[in-house]
Design a protein around this motif. Structure first.
Motif, mmCIF file in Angstrom:
data_model
loop_
_atom_site.group_PDB
_atom_site.id
_atom_site.type_symbol
_atom_site.label_atom_id
_atom_site.label_comp_id
_atom_site.label_asym_id
_atom_site.label_seq_id
_atom_site.Cartn_x
_atom_site.Cartn_y
_atom_site.Cartn_z
ATOM 1 N N TRP A 223 60.258 -34.739 -56.609
ATOM 2 C CA TRP A 223 60.173 -36.144 -56.224
ATOM 3 C C TRP A 223 61.407 -36.548 -55.431
ATOM 4 N N HIS A 224 61.147 -37.155 -54.269
ATOM 5 C CA HIS A 224 62.199 -37.708 -53.428
ATOM 6 C C HIS A 224 62.064 -39.229 -53.461
ATOM 7 N N CYS A 225 63.174 -39.924 -53.649
ATOM 8 C CA CYS A 225 63.093 -41.387 -53.709
ATOM 9 C C CYS A 225 64.277 -42.009 -52.976
ATOM 10 N N TYR A 226 64.021 -43.125 -52.319
ATOM 11 C CA TYR A 226 65.082 -43.797 -51.588
ATOM 12 C C TYR A 226 66.137 -44.358 -52.525
ATOM 13 N N HIS A 227 65.708 -44.878 -53.663
ATOM 14 C CA HIS A 227 66.647 -45.492 -54.603
ATOM 15 C C HIS A 227 67.260 -44.423 -55.500
ATOM 16 N N TRP A 228 67.830 -43.404 -54.867
ATOM 17 C CA TRP A 228 68.376 -42.258 -55.570
ATOM 18 C C TRP A 228 69.521 -42.640 -56.510
ATOM 19 N N TYR A 229 70.309 -43.635 -56.110
ATOM 20 C CA TYR A 229 71.498 -43.994 -56.880
ATOM 21 C C TYR A 229 71.127 -44.623 -58.210
ATOM 22 N N GLU A 230 69.887 -45.110 -58.337
ATOM 23 C CA GLU A 230 69.404 -45.659 -59.594
ATOM 24 C C GLU A 230 68.447 -44.703 -60.295
ATOM 25 N N ARG A 231 68.148 -43.559 -59.655
ATOM 26 C CA ARG A 231 67.132 -42.633 -60.160
ATOM 27 C C ARG A 231 65.815 -43.375 -60.396
ATOM 28 N N ASP B 211 60.544 -45.939 -57.073
ATOM 29 C CA ASP B 211 59.726 -47.043 -56.592
ATOM 30 C C ASP B 211 58.522 -46.454 -55.864
ATOM 31 N N PRO B 212 57.295 -46.813 -56.233
ATOM 32 C CA PRO B 212 56.123 -46.184 -55.609
ATOM 33 C C PRO B 212 56.042 -46.375 -54.099
ATOM 34 N N ASP B 213 56.673 -47.403 -53.580
ATOM 35 C CA ASP B 213 56.661 -47.616 -52.130
ATOM 36 C C ASP B 213 57.677 -46.738 -51.401
ATOM 37 N N TYR B 214 58.659 -46.207 -52.125
ATOM 38 C CA TYR B 214 59.737 -45.450 -51.499
ATOM 39 C C TYR B 214 60.010 -44.144 -52.237
ATOM 40 N N ALA B 215 58.958 -43.519 -52.754
ATOM 41 C CA ALA B 215 59.080 -42.233 -53.431
ATOM 42 C C ALA B 215 57.859 -41.388 -53.105
ATOM 43 N N VAL B 216 58.077 -40.069 -52.983
ATOM 44 C CA VAL B 216 56.980 -39.186 -52.607
ATOM 45 C C VAL B 216 57.243 -37.799 -53.171
ATOM 46 N N LEU B 217 56.168 -37.089 -53.472
ATOM 47 C CA LEU B 217 56.253 -35.719 -53.966
ATOM 48 C C LEU B 217 56.235 -34.761 -52.776
ATOM 49 N N GLN B 218 57.229 -33.876 -52.711
ATOM 50 C CA GLN B 218 57.358 -32.935 -51.594
ATOM 51 C C GLN B 218 57.441 -31.503 -52.125
ATOM 52 N N PRO B 219 56.985 -30.516 -51.334
ATOM 53 C CA PRO B 219 57.179 -29.119 -51.730
ATOM 54 C C PRO B 219 58.665 -28.769 -51.724
ATOM 55 N N VAL B 220 59.079 -27.901 -52.628
ATOM 56 C CA VAL B 220 60.482 -27.503 -52.695
ATOM 57 C C VAL B 220 60.828 -26.511 -51.590
ATOM 58 N N VAL B 221 59.837 -25.749 -51.136
ATOM 59 C CA VAL B 221 60.037 -24.772 -50.069
ATOM 60 C C VAL B 221 59.044 -25.058 -48.953
ATOM 61 N N ARG B 222 59.540 -25.067 -47.707
ATOM 62 C CA ARG B 222 58.684 -25.262 -46.539
ATOM 63 C C ARG B 222 58.852 -24.096 -45.576
ATOM 64 N N ARG B 223 57.826 -23.853 -44.794
ATOM 65 C CA ARG B 223 57.846 -22.781 -43.807
ATOM 66 C C ARG B 223 57.917 -23.386 -42.407
ATOM 67 N N HIS B 224 58.859 -22.900 -41.605
ATOM 68 C CA HIS B 224 59.020 -23.422 -40.252
ATOM 69 C C HIS B 224 57.823 -23.001 -39.402
ATOM 70 N N PRO B 225 57.154 -23.960 -38.756
ATOM 71 C CA PRO B 225 55.932 -23.622 -38.006
ATOM 72 C C PRO B 225 56.175 -22.743 -36.790
ATOM 73 N N ALA B 226 57.383 -22.724 -36.252
ATOM 74 C CA ALA B 226 57.672 -21.908 -35.066
ATOM 75 C C ALA B 226 58.258 -20.552 -35.439
ATOM 76 N N SER B 227 59.252 -20.533 -36.318
ATOM 77 C CA SER B 227 59.933 -19.272 -36.656
ATOM 78 C C SER B 227 59.302 -18.543 -37.827
ATOM 79 N N ASP B 228 58.475 -19.232 -38.627
ATOM 80 C CA ASP B 228 57.825 -18.686 -39.823
ATOM 81 C C ASP B 228 58.827 -18.404 -40.944
ATOM 82 N N ARG B 229 60.068 -18.858 -40.815
ATOM 83 C CA ARG B 229 61.063 -18.677 -41.874
ATOM 84 C C ARG B 229 60.936 -19.815 -42.890
ATOM 85 N N GLU B 230 61.295 -19.523 -44.124
ATOM 86 C CA GLU B 230 61.186 -20.510 -45.194
ATOM 87 C C GLU B 230 62.545 -21.156 -45.463
ATOM 88 N N GLY B 231 62.502 -22.426 -45.837
ATOM 89 C CA GLY B 231 63.730 -23.145 -46.161
ATOM 90 C C GLY B 231 63.521 -24.067 -47.342
#
Length: 258
Positions: A150-158, A161-181
């Protein structure tokens, strides 16, 4: 166009481009260089806010910040990042981070233009989340590939907020290089999905420290007129607040993934 790598991990200096009058061939070369190096430093530019916005729109839809209110009235997608001589806080200077990971679509390319700069200090450091991921053990890589956070804008308060928080993958693959980050950052990543903040803290802190190791970083010294472009999907950045008594004025735009 001449490209000179800045470090072994990421970053490059680009010469021979006028970003205000970039044709299709030039833009394609710029994007290809960004895909390879993740951060580009282009010296001796002179863009106004509208030209900066137009360049950003070539990468994707502009980001309009729903909370921070320092965009130009006639160009709200461009923020003015101003630190006056007596200020002690610098915009974004709290910790390493990537821009707009707390939204979907998330932040893609940010473009920062130096207008007024201190005589020394105020550099910006960057880290490659690809280089950092590639140096992890195989077992940890496999575990992280299966995780979301979970990523949230109000990080300093942990506060998620449903308007400013979203679930993201922990690892992503670069669409051009195919490397993971890794796709987490100290400022906005709150916890792993299915875990509490407390349960997540030890592993997240380990990963944050790992990503910020010098081996995965580069650092650019600003000069007036310079433009830096970076890919928020596979980098972190950290503006260094190490100057006093001088004015630092930048303009920045960020585009979103499309």
């Amino acid at each position: 166009m001449k490209i000179s790598p800045a470090t072994g991990a990421l970053g490059a200096h680009v010469e021979g481009l006028d970003l205000a009058s970039l044709g299709e061939t030039g833009f394609a070369a710029l994007k290809s260089a960004l895909d390879e190096h993740l951060v580009l430093y282009v010296a001796d530019q002179n863009l106004d806010r509208h030209q900066l916005s137009a360049l950003g729109r070539r990468f994707g839809p502009p980001f309009l910040h729903p909370i921070v209110n320092n965009g130009f009235e006639d160009c709200p997608q461009v923020l003015e990042l101003l630190r006056e001589p007596d200020d002690t806080v610098m915009f974004g200077g709290q910790s390493w981070h990537a821009d707009v990971t707390w939204m979907n679509p998330a932040g893609y390319v940010s473009i920062l233009h130096g207008i007024e700069l201190p005589p020394v200090g105020g550099d910006t450091a960057f880290a490659s989340t690809i280089a950092a991921f590639e140096m992890l053990s195989g077992g940890l890589k496999d575990f992280l590939r299966s995780q979301s956070a979970w990523h949230c804008y109000h990080w300093y308060e942990r506060r998620e907020d449903p308007d400013y928080a979203v679930l993201q993958p922990v690892v992503r693959r670069h669409p051009a290089s195919d490397r993971e980050g890794l796709y987490i950052n100290r400022m906005f990543t709150n916890r792993f999905d299915g875990m509490t903040v407390e349960d997540s803290a030890a592993l997240l802190d380990y990963l944050f420290k790992h990503m910020e190791m010098h081996e995965y970083t580069c650092r650019f010294r600003w000069q007036k007129g310079a433009v830096i472009l970076w890919d928020n999907r596979f980098t972190l950045h950290y503006p260094i607040n190490d100057f006093t008594g001088a004015r630092r004025r930048m303009i920045r735009t960020t585009c979103l993934e499309s």
